[in-house]
Design a protein around this motif. Sequence first.
Motif, PDB file in Angstrom:
ATOM      1  N   GLU A 127       1.238  -1.337  -0.126  1.00 21.79           N
ATOM      2  CA  GLU A 127       0.261  -0.007  -0.169  1.00 21.79           C
ATOM      3  C   GLU A 127       0.260   0.873   0.197  1.00 21.79           C
ATOM      4  O   GLU A 127       2.557   1.001   0.812  1.00 21.79           O
ATOM      5  CB  GLU A 127      -0.837  -0.305   1.536  1.00 21.79           C
ATOM      6  CG  GLU A 127      -0.265   0.060   2.595  1.00 21.79           C
ATOM      7  CD  GLU A 127      -1.192   0.280   3.544  1.00 21.79           C
ATOM      8  OE1 GLU A 127      -2.832  -0.530   3.832  1.00 21.79           O
ATOM      9  OE2 GLU A 127      -0.917   0.879   4.825  1.00 21.79           O
ATOM     10  N   LYS A 142      -4.353   0.850   4.642  1.00 21.22           N
ATOM     11  CA  LYS A 142      -5.716   1.276   3.431  1.00 21.22           C
ATOM     12  C   LYS A 142      -6.782   1.003   3.814  1.00 21.22           C
ATOM     13  O   LYS A 142      -8.029   1.509   3.368  1.00 21.22           O
ATOM     14  CB  LYS A 142      -4.638  -0.050   2.466  1.00 21.22           C
ATOM     15  CG  LYS A 142      -5.813   0.271   1.325  1.00 21.22           C
ATOM     16  CD  LYS A 142      -5.187  -1.210   0.589  1.00 21.22           C
ATOM     17  CE  LYS A 142      -5.870  -1.472  -0.810  1.00 21.22           C
ATOM     18  NZ  LYS A 142      -6.624  -1.508  -1.189  1.00 21.22           N
ATOM     19  N   GLU A 159      -6.141   1.877  -7.605  1.00 19.58           N
ATOM     20  CA  GLU A 159      -4.804   1.493  -6.426  1.00 19.58           C
ATOM     21  C   GLU A 159      -3.529   0.920  -7.019  1.00 19.58           C
ATOM     22  O   GLU A 159      -2.694   0.640  -6.860  1.00 19.58           O
ATOM     23  CB  GLU A 159      -5.004  -0.260  -6.205  1.00 19.58           C
ATOM     24  CG  GLU A 159      -4.215  -1.108  -5.390  1.00 19.58           C
ATOM     25  CD  GLU A 159      -4.112   0.226  -3.638  1.00 19.58           C
ATOM     26  OE1 GLU A 159      -4.797   1.183  -3.742  1.00 19.58           O
ATOM     27  OE2 GLU A 159      -3.253  -0.153  -2.726  1.00 19.58           O
TER      28      GLU A 159
END
Length: 713
Positions: A74, A123, A337
């Motif tokens: 992340e 996240k 993402e």
Amino acid sequence: MAKKKKQDSSDTKKIEQLKKDHWEMENMTMTTNQGLKVNDTNNSLKAGERGSTLLEDFLLREKITSFDHERIPERIVHARGSAAHGYFELTKDMSKYTKAGIFTDTNRRTPVFVRFSTVAGSKGSPDLARDVRGFAVKLYTEEGTWDLVGNNMPIFFIQDAMKFPDLIHSVKPEPNNEIPQAASAHDTFYDFVSRTTETLHNHIWAMSDRAIPRSFRMMEGFGIHTFRLINDKNESHFVKFHWKPVLGVHSVTWEEAVKINGADADFHRRDLWEAIEAGQYPEWELGMQIVPDADEHKFEFDLLDPTKLIPEEMVPVTIVGKMTLNRNPENFFAETEQVAFLPGHIVPGIDFTNDPLLQGRLFSYRDTQLSRLGTPNFHQIPINSPVVPIHNNQRDGQMQTSIPKGQTAYFPNSLTGGCPHLAKMSEGAFHSYEERIDAKKIRTRSESFSDHFSQPALFYRSLAAWEQEHVAGAYTFELGKCTQDHIKERMLWVIAQIDKDLAEKVAEGLGMKIPKNIEKPINQAIGADADSKKHEPGAKKNYLDASPALSQANTKFDSIATRQVAVLLADGFDAKSLKAMKTMLEKEGAMAKLVAPHGGTIKDSDKNEHKVDSAIMTTESVLFDALYIPDGKASVDALLKQAKFIKFVNETFKHCKAIAADGEGERLLKSSFVKDHMKDKAIHVNDKPEAFKKSMAKHRNWERRSVSDSVPV
Ligand code: HDE
């Protein structure tokens, strides 16, 4: 710029490109990644019905391997985010200042992808953390991709990229116990802030309502750094970029934020998604503050210092275009993402300045993408690829997804006729602005960056009384969560440098005194050996009494579009009163959501059925902007039987929202805390829907805040 027919070919190109890899599932047979048709995806291959699983099972291995590798690292900051597609259209030709096609061609529609985010949380953290919000815009222009990677606050915490890891390490969960998640209210952050006073300006914004927005759609966005605009005569102007939301800038209260995080951790994400699905496309105007190069040193602050804003009252914001978000991503991972923003993605007509934070970012983002996406070919991921063709000699690397052709991969060459050839300036080549530099190589910071207190004080002075109270409350909450007295004391001293009254309010809340003397914070301009006195934070200046543009009290209050109204009702409610209210709300683009004692459907007084949006057990008042209770005796009798409906009313009142009731609906108000406040100007009993609309458009009735604290919820 010559007029050409309005077209959005680049938009279509981008969509086509994104769909290139789109997997059409309809009427398709399941296959492996090699295209082999699969007839069982529920059972592994075993040695007998009750036997062990065989290593031979390539179907199991492919499925599990893919699953095991589903996650990529992340983002270290801005991990929690959501995004949408849209477009930007120019309304004002800016060719006087820049040659960038996006700012000179009013017939263009430039596709964009925008990702909003919080900074500190992981996240999976909740949306309503008190935090800065990222506002990153990827503009797929016809001259290449331009990323304007900004925030919802116009300044940053630190002045030099070298301090970024310190800032982030201090705000992230503490390294020994990984507590707290998505929260700045802890010792390490305030230890850092109180010793690094350049952070104070961004920090006071983070203590304000800007850090708890009502919606991504109701936030401003800022490029923060001063950039350059370069015109076709190679002349430079300084520029700051602003995104101004058409719906105005609105926030929730801290108490609501805390409750929203429990009731719907995806509140902002859902709000953005649902608004776009409902065709209520979020819009922002793009503004520019332009400063001629000759005026670089005319201000009492340094234009290269990212902890300073240019007050709009000193340099007005010129609106040049509008951005509309009209399409949700099809796949969160592939788009939101994997999108990779880089401040270094720039186009001819725009250039960098020597802002030392911007300079550091130009390195950091590419480096981050290499570790997150694992390859220099990340530009080949559809969401990251430009709408213009790419021709260069970079060939290999992990995940090369195209098949580069030809014998040469170098320049100059003769074997492929010197191609790809270099672009001339007349062909739109990028050419860095030739800024004159004559300097010593030196590890220091300019004295002109040393004023740490003037702009936080200007910000605080510019706020309305209710906003100032929220700031004081936020400091008190945050410091109240710290455990070390010496850190709190130091912070009190630091806040007193911004505003004595503010510090006194916070000190009272903490039950502490503002210390008279502390070991002075040093300006981070120097290393350990330098003369620290020289670089103590500079004296506070007052070059502007107030900047009204900084206060949310001066935002737009002319619309209730997209606002969510909870309608509390049960079987037997009066059909006519709901219809009148719904008609007004729908006309204004707001939404009525039916909240009833149970899910499924309810019947009105004419025995017509209505679909319930939420059973009372599944929702909370903090998820709505306003409240309406229609007429109907049986309906109100049923509501009065469940205490949560009373709590719903009390809480809506406490958070200063508009409330309307018709006929019997008044009984619910009179059974709640509201009974002693029926004259409040945002309480509408048997009033015209128009009057309720006006109160809603004001967002909140802050005059009510004096009684808010006594509401028992
Ligand atoms: Fe970032 N920042 N940043 N930042 N930033 C990242 O890049 C960094 C700064 C901002 O939705 C990272 O891809 C350094 C200012 C946004 O994907 C990372 C410095 C501003 C986003 C990084 C700054 C921002 C990031 C992490 C100081 C406002 C999210 C993941 C020199 C103008 C973009 C990534 C998205 C993301 C580094 C300061 C905004 C680690 C070193 C100032 C909106 O590379």
